[in-house]
Design an enzyme around this catalytic site. Structure first.
Site, PDB file in Angstrom:
ATOM      1  N   CYS A 261       4.351   1.118  11.026  1.00  0.00           N
ATOM      2  CA  CYS A 261       3.881   0.194   9.996  1.00  0.00           C
ATOM      3  C   CYS A 261       3.834  -1.156  10.689  1.00  0.00           C
ATOM      4  O   CYS A 261       4.808  -1.533  11.362  1.00  0.00           O
ATOM      5  CB  CYS A 261       4.848   0.160   8.819  1.00  0.00           C
ATOM      6  SG  CYS A 261       4.492  -1.173   7.633  1.00  0.00           S
TER       7      CYS A 261
ATOM      8  N   HIS B 190       4.121  -4.049   9.718  1.00  0.00           N
ATOM      9  CA  HIS B 190       5.137  -5.026   9.304  1.00  0.00           C
ATOM     10  C   HIS B 190       6.412  -4.915  10.151  1.00  0.00           C
ATOM     11  O   HIS B 190       7.150  -5.886  10.294  1.00  0.00           O
ATOM     12  CB  HIS B 190       5.543  -4.816   7.835  1.00  0.00           C
ATOM     13  CG  HIS B 190       4.590  -5.414   6.847  1.00  0.00           C
ATOM     14  ND1 HIS B 190       3.377  -4.851   6.545  1.00  0.00           N
ATOM     15  CD2 HIS B 190       4.680  -6.534   6.079  1.00  0.00           C
ATOM     16  CE1 HIS B 190       2.776  -5.589   5.632  1.00  0.00           C
ATOM     17  NE2 HIS B 190       3.534  -6.619   5.328  1.00  0.00           N
TER      18      HIS B 190
ATOM     19  N   TYR C 278       0.828  -1.214   0.000  1.00  0.00           N
ATOM     20  CA  TYR C 278       0.000   0.000   0.000  1.00  0.00           C
ATOM     21  C   TYR C 278       0.862   1.264   0.000  1.00  0.00           C
ATOM     22  O   TYR C 278       0.439   2.307  -0.473  1.00  0.00           O
ATOM     23  CB  TYR C 278      -0.885   0.032   1.255  1.00  0.00           C
ATOM     24  CG  TYR C 278      -2.120  -0.822   1.201  1.00  0.00           C
ATOM     25  CD1 TYR C 278      -2.445  -1.592   0.087  1.00  0.00           C
ATOM     26  CD2 TYR C 278      -2.996  -0.854   2.290  1.00  0.00           C
ATOM     27  CE1 TYR C 278      -3.594  -2.375   0.058  1.00  0.00           C
ATOM     28  CE2 TYR C 278      -4.156  -1.625   2.276  1.00  0.00           C
ATOM     29  CZ  TYR C 278      -4.449  -2.384   1.164  1.00  0.00           C
ATOM     30  OH  TYR C 278      -5.587  -3.149   1.150  1.00  0.00           O
ATOM     31  N   GLY C 279       2.069   1.160   0.577  1.00  0.00           N
ATOM     32  CA  GLY C 279       2.899   2.345   0.798  1.00  0.00           C
ATOM     33  C   GLY C 279       3.115   3.237  -0.413  1.00  0.00           C
ATOM     34  O   GLY C 279       3.045   4.458  -0.306  1.00  0.00           O
TER      35      GLY C 279
ATOM     36  N   CYS D 227      -3.215  -1.877  10.012  1.00  0.00           N
ATOM     37  CA  CYS D 227      -2.328  -1.307   8.991  1.00  0.00           C
ATOM     38  C   CYS D 227      -2.337   0.199   9.173  1.00  0.00           C
ATOM     39  O   CYS D 227      -3.412   0.828   9.115  1.00  0.00           O
ATOM     40  CB  CYS D 227      -2.866  -1.685   7.614  1.00  0.00           C
ATOM     41  SG  CYS D 227      -2.018  -0.894   6.235  1.00  0.00           S
ATOM     42  N   ASN D 228      -1.170   0.779   9.409  1.00  0.00           N
ATOM     43  CA  ASN D 228      -1.097   2.238   9.598  1.00  0.00           C
ATOM     44  C   ASN D 228      -1.459   2.992   8.323  1.00  0.00           C
ATOM     45  O   ASN D 228      -2.107   4.030   8.380  1.00  0.00           O
ATOM     46  CB  ASN D 228       0.316   2.644  10.003  1.00  0.00           C
ATOM     47  CG  ASN D 228       0.669   2.224  11.404  1.00  0.00           C
ATOM     48  OD1 ASN D 228       0.664   3.020  12.329  1.00  0.00           O
ATOM     49  ND2 ASN D 228       0.984   0.959  11.591  1.00  0.00           N
TER      50      ASN D 228
HETATM   51  N1  DGL Z   1       1.444  -2.941   7.102  1.00  0.00           N
HETATM   52  C1  DGL Z   1       1.152  -1.711   6.468  1.00  0.00           C
HETATM   53  C2  DGL Z   1       1.193  -0.536   7.438  1.00  0.00           C
HETATM   54  O1  DGL Z   1       1.022  -0.728   8.628  1.00  0.00           O
HETATM   55  C3  DGL Z   1       1.684  -1.307   5.138  1.00  0.00           C
HETATM   56  C4  DGL Z   1       2.585  -2.113   4.286  1.00  0.00           C
HETATM   57  C5  DGL Z   1       2.391  -1.802   2.811  1.00  0.00           C
HETATM   58  O2  DGL Z   1       1.456  -2.386   2.262  1.00  0.00           O
HETATM   59  O3  DGL Z   1       3.127  -0.976   2.241  1.00  0.00           O
HETATM   60  O4  DGL Z   1       1.364   0.587   7.046  1.00  0.00           O
END
Ligand code: DGL
Length: 267
Positions: A192, A194, A46-47, A78-79
Site C-alpha cells: 500500500c 501509504h 479505498y481499502g 495505489c496498490n
Molecule cells: N494508498 C492505497 C494503496 O496503495 C490505499 C489506501 C486506501 O485508500 O485505503 O493501496
C-alpha cells in the site's frame, strides 16, 4: 505520433497521500518533469470498498482528469486501485498507464527465511492479481497477508502533522507475526503506497532483522523509460489536486511543499 507538449504533466493518482512515496522516487529520476499529484480524498479510504466501487471511481476520475489536464502518462500510485482497475483504465485511456502492484517478486528474491509478510488494504490482499503474483514469483515461499487499514489513517495523520497512536504499528506487526509461521518473517512487502510513509515506525515495531520492500523505485524507473527522450518543461508550479474540498486540506500544505507541490486545487 504527434509531439508531446513539454508542459504535459505526469499524473500520479492515489486515494490520498500514499502516492507521495512514489512521487519521491519519480522526483529523484525526473526532476524536470511537470507533475500533477491527484488524491481522491473524496473516496478515501479505498481499502474497505468493493471492487465495483473502486473501479467505478478510478475509471471515472482518471477519465475526467485525462481530459482536463492532458497528461503524457498516468501512474496509478495505489496498490488497491491498480490491482482492481489497472486493466480497465488501460482499456479506456490511450496514454501509458503505469500501475503499482505488490512487490512480491523482489521480496521472494530477498528472503532468507523463506517466509514473507504482506501488508496491504483489505481490498488488495484479497485480489486475484495478488494470488497470481504469489503463484508466479513466490513458489515454495510462505506468504502471509494482513490488512492494515489503520496504517492508512496513521500515514494521513502523520503528513497532516496530527498525533498518531503508536500502538497501530504494533498491531500491524502482530497481525502478521501472530499467524502460523509468522515468527519466521524476515521480509515485509509494503503493498500500500501509504505504508512507506510510516516505514520507520513499522521498522521499530517489527524489530531488527526485518526488511521492507515496496515498488516505488521500480515504478520511477519504468516512468523514466517510458518518457525517455521526451522534452519536459514546468511553466507553472506543480499541482496537488483533490476531489473534495475539506477544511483539513490546508494542514497538508507543508508536507506537499516538501514533495514540490506548491499549488492546491479541487477538481
Ligand atoms: N494508498 C492505497 C494503496 O496503495 C490505499 C489506501 C486506501 O485508500 O485505503 O493501496
Amino acid at each position: 505520433m504527434s509531439e508531446i507538449d513539454p508542459a504535459s504533466p505526469l499524473l500520479l493518482f492515489d486515494s490520498g497521500v500514499g502516492g507521495l512515496s512514489v512521487l519521491a522516487e519519480v522526483r529523484n529520476l525526473l526532476p524536470a518533469a511537470p507533475v500533477i499529484y491527484a488524491a481522491d480524498n473524496g473516496g478515501l479510504p479505498y481499502g474497505p470498498k468493493t471492487e465495483a466501487e473502486v473501479a467505478a471511481r478510478v475509471c471515472g476520475l482518471l477519465g475526467r482528469m485525462a481530459e482536463r489536464y492532458r497528461p503524457r502518462l498516468i501512474c496509478i500510485a495505489c496498490n488497491t486501485a491498480s490491482t482492481i482497475a489497472l486493466g480497465m483504465v488501460r482499456d479506456v485511456l490511450e496514454i501509458p498507464i503505469v500501475g503499482t502492484v505488490p512487490a512480491i517478486k523482489p521480496a521472494a528474491e530477498q528472503t532468507r527465511s523463506g517466509t514473507i509478510g504482506l501488508l496491504g488494504t483489505a481490498a488488495t490482499i484479497r485480489q486475484p492479481y495478488v494470488d497470481r503474483l504469489e503463484a508466479e514469483f513466490a513458489q515454495g515461499i510462505l506468504l502471509l497477508r494482513a490488512a492494515a487499514p489503520d496504517l492508512v489513517t496513521a500515514a494521513e495523520a502523520k503528513l497532516r502533522g496530527e498525533p498518531v497512536d503508536q500502538s497501530v504499528y504494533q498491531r500491524a506487526a502482530a497481525a502478521l507475526r501472530d499467524q502460523a509461521g509468522g515468527e519466521r518473517i524476515d521480509t515485509v512487502v509494503l503493498a500500500c503506497t501509504h505504508f512507506p510513509l510510516v516505514e520507520a515506525e513499522l521498522a521499530a515495531a517489527f524489530g531488527p532483522g526485518v526488511r521492507f520492500v515496496h515498488g516505488a523505485a521500480g515504478i520511477a524507473r519504468r516512468i523514466d523509460r517510458l518518457t525517455d527522450g521526451q522534452a519536459m518543461a514546468r511553466p507553472a508550479p506543480d499541482l496537488a489536486l483533490f476531489t473534495r474540498a475539506e477544511p483539513g486540506l490546508p494542514t497538508l500544505a507543508p508536507a506537499l511543499v516538501r514533495y514540490g507541490l506548491t499549488r492546491m486545487e479541487v477538481l
